[in-house]
Design a protein around this motif. Structure first.
Motif, PDB file in Angstrom:
ATOM      1  N   ILE A  76       1.139  -1.473  -0.057  1.00 57.14           N
ATOM      2  CA  ILE A  76       0.150  -0.063   0.227  1.00 57.14           C
ATOM      3  C   ILE A  76       1.340   0.825   0.043  1.00 57.14           C
ATOM      4  CG2 ILE A  76      -1.468   0.705   1.439  1.00 57.14           C
ATOM      5  CD1 ILE A  76      -2.640  -1.183   2.522  1.00 57.14           C
ATOM      6  N   ALA A  77       1.447   0.964   0.914  1.00 58.17           N
ATOM      7  CA  ALA A  77       3.106   2.811   1.136  1.00 58.17           C
ATOM      8  C   ALA A  77       3.807   2.283  -0.078  1.00 58.17           C
ATOM      9  CB  ALA A  77       3.851   2.526   2.333  1.00 58.17           C
ATOM     10  N   GLY A  78       4.173   1.551  -1.007  1.00 57.29           N
ATOM     11  CA  GLY A  78       4.991   1.385  -2.079  1.00 57.29           C
ATOM     12  C   GLY A  78       3.790   2.272  -3.286  1.00 57.29           C
ATOM     13  N   ASP A  79       2.909   1.499  -3.478  1.00 58.76           N
ATOM     14  CA  ASP A  79       2.051   2.519  -4.493  1.00 58.76           C
ATOM     15  C   ASP A  79       1.754   4.158  -4.130  1.00 58.76           C
ATOM     16  OD1 ASP A  79       1.438  -0.214  -5.480  1.00 58.76           O
ATOM     17  OD2 ASP A  79      -0.890  -0.376  -4.919  1.00 58.76           O
ATOM     18  N   ILE A  80       1.757   4.373  -2.599  1.00 55.58           N
ATOM     19  CA  ILE A  80       1.568   5.572  -2.682  1.00 55.58           C
ATOM     20  C   ILE A  80       3.095   6.586  -2.819  1.00 55.58           C
ATOM     21  CG2 ILE A  80       0.441   7.716  -0.520  1.00 55.58           C
ATOM     22  CD1 ILE A  80      -0.790   5.268   0.621  1.00 55.58           C
ATOM     23  N   SER A  81       3.621   6.058  -2.500  1.00 56.00           N
ATOM     24  CA  SER A  81       5.216   6.305  -2.665  1.00 56.00           C
ATOM     25  C   SER A  81       5.331   7.063  -4.185  1.00 56.00           C
ATOM     26  CB  SER A  81       5.631   5.600  -1.858  1.00 56.00           C
ATOM     27  OG  SER A  81       6.411   4.080  -2.385  1.00 56.00           O
ATOM     28  N   LYS A  82       5.058   5.954  -4.641  1.00 60.73           N
ATOM     29  CA  LYS A  82       5.813   6.040  -6.327  1.00 60.73           C
ATOM     30  C   LYS A  82       4.156   7.375  -7.127  1.00 60.73           C
ATOM     31  CE  LYS A  82       6.782   1.256  -7.165  1.00 60.73           C
ATOM     32  NZ  LYS A  82       6.143  -0.544  -7.883  1.00 60.73           N
ATOM     33  N   LYS A  83       3.489   7.267  -6.446  1.00 59.88           N
ATOM     34  CA  LYS A  83       2.201   7.824  -7.377  1.00 59.88           C
ATOM     35  C   LYS A  83       2.946   9.593  -6.692  1.00 59.88           C
ATOM     36  CE  LYS A  83      -1.274   5.323  -7.680  1.00 59.88           C
ATOM     37  NZ  LYS A  83      -2.422   5.455  -6.848  1.00 59.88           N
ATOM     38  N   ASN A  84       3.809   9.557  -5.528  1.00 54.33           N
ATOM     39  CA  ASN A  84       3.895  11.205  -4.482  1.00 54.33           C
ATOM     40  C   ASN A  84       5.218  10.981  -4.732  1.00 54.33           C
ATOM     41  OD1 ASN A  84       1.510  12.192  -4.123  1.00 54.33           O
ATOM     42  ND2 ASN A  84       1.260   9.647  -3.183  1.00 54.33           N
ATOM     43  N   ASN A  85       6.130  10.002  -5.453  1.00 55.60           N
ATOM     44  CA  ASN A  85       7.820  10.163  -5.342  1.00 55.60           C
ATOM     45  C   ASN A  85       7.913  10.833  -4.194  1.00 55.60           C
ATOM     46  OD1 ASN A  85       9.754  10.536  -7.234  1.00 55.60           O
ATOM     47  ND2 ASN A  85      10.186  12.555  -7.017  1.00 55.60           N
ATOM     48  N   MET A  86       7.752   9.784  -3.203  1.00 55.02           N
ATOM     49  CA  MET A  86       8.689   9.979  -2.154  1.00 55.02           C
ATOM     50  C   MET A  86       8.898   8.852  -1.214  1.00 55.02           C
ATOM     51  SD  MET A  86       5.231  10.830   0.081  1.00 55.02           S
ATOM     52  CE  MET A  86       5.635  11.365   1.479  1.00 55.02           C
ATOM     53  N   ASP A  87       9.409   8.719  -0.174  1.00 56.02           N
ATOM     54  CA  ASP A  87       9.914   7.323   0.149  1.00 56.02           C
ATOM     55  C   ASP A  87       8.990   6.648   0.986  1.00 56.02           C
ATOM     56  OD1 ASP A  87      12.375   6.070   1.568  1.00 56.02           O
ATOM     57  OD2 ASP A  87      11.670   7.082   3.178  1.00 56.02           O
ATOM     58  N   ILE A  88       9.638   5.147   0.894  1.00 55.60           N
ATOM     59  CA  ILE A  88       8.800   4.428   1.029  1.00 55.60           C
ATOM     60  C   ILE A  88       8.698   4.177   2.759  1.00 55.60           C
ATOM     61  CG2 ILE A  88       9.766   2.063   0.667  1.00 55.60           C
ATOM     62  CD1 ILE A  88       7.135   1.013   0.241  1.00 55.60           C
ATOM     63  N   GLN A  89       9.437   4.446   3.454  1.00 51.87           N
ATOM     64  CA  GLN A  89       9.868   4.388   4.965  1.00 51.87           C
ATOM     65  C   GLN A  89       8.688   5.401   5.487  1.00 51.87           C
ATOM     66  OE1 GLN A  89      10.570   1.692   6.435  1.00 51.87           O
ATOM     67  NE2 GLN A  89      11.401   0.870   5.364  1.00 51.87           N
ATOM     68  N   LYS A  90       8.855   6.686   5.271  1.00 47.02           N
ATOM     69  CA  LYS A  90       8.148   8.112   5.389  1.00 47.02           C
ATOM     70  C   LYS A  90       6.668   8.027   5.365  1.00 47.02           C
ATOM     71  CE  LYS A  90       7.065  12.717   6.111  1.00 47.02           C
ATOM     72  NZ  LYS A  90       6.058  12.650   7.173  1.00 47.02           N
ATOM     73  N   VAL A  91       6.075   7.066   4.233  1.00 45.06           N
ATOM     74  CA  VAL A  91       5.040   6.586   3.804  1.00 45.06           C
ATOM     75  C   VAL A  91       4.018   5.313   4.854  1.00 45.06           C
ATOM     76  CG1 VAL A  91       2.998   5.345   2.408  1.00 45.06           C
ATOM     77  CG2 VAL A  91       4.499   7.177   1.426  1.00 45.06           C
ATOM     78  N   ILE A  92       4.804   4.901   5.305  1.00 40.64           N
ATOM     79  CA  ILE A  92       5.524   3.590   6.209  1.00 40.64           C
ATOM     80  C   ILE A  92       4.048   4.229   7.023  1.00 40.64           C
ATOM     81  CG2 ILE A  92       5.277   1.852   7.748  1.00 40.64           C
ATOM     82  CD1 ILE A  92       6.894   0.527   5.072  1.00 40.64           C
ATOM     83  N   TYR A  93       5.659   5.036   8.127  1.00 39.57           N
ATOM     84  CA  TYR A  93       5.748   5.805   9.341  1.00 39.57           C
ATOM     85  C   TYR A  93       4.359   6.890   9.430  1.00 39.57           C
ATOM     86  CZ  TYR A  93       6.366   9.316  13.143  1.00 39.57           C
ATOM     87  OH  TYR A  93       6.195  10.004  13.916  1.00 39.57           O
TER      88      TYR A  93
END
Length: 100
Positions: A58-75
């Protein structure tokens, strides 16, 4: 010289002790309130977890769409959902932060 009774000394000590306890409780409440008011409100949307979903996917999809670090999205997901682990289960509703 005026002598103080033992009861008077005990009452003064109790009063000072109660004042210090009240001050400590007030200070703690104030600290918590200031911390909470200082937090920026996070806008979210919700999703329902599917059978094969993981927090990482889930975080991987969001991080790709928003060009973000996956660890930040998970947190962030764990933070807005008050999660202490990355375990999720089918049918669970998750709040997902909206990134601008």
């Amino acid at each position: 010289m005026v002598k103080c009774s033992i009861n008077y000394k005990i009452n003064v000590k109790k009063m000072i002790s109660n004042i210090l306890i009240a001050f400590a409780i007030f200070s703690l409440f104030r600290l918590i309130t200031v911390y909470e008011l200082g937090k920026e409100e996070v806008k979210t949307y919700s999703i329902i977890v599917n059978d094969k979903d993981t927090l990482w996917n889930i975080a991987g999809d969001i991080s790709k769409k928003n060009n973000m670090d996956i660890q930040k999205v998970i947190y962030d997901i764990q933070d807005v959902n008050h999660m202490s682990s990355s375990n999720i289960y089918k049918g669970q509703t998750l709040l997902i932060p909206i990134y601008h």
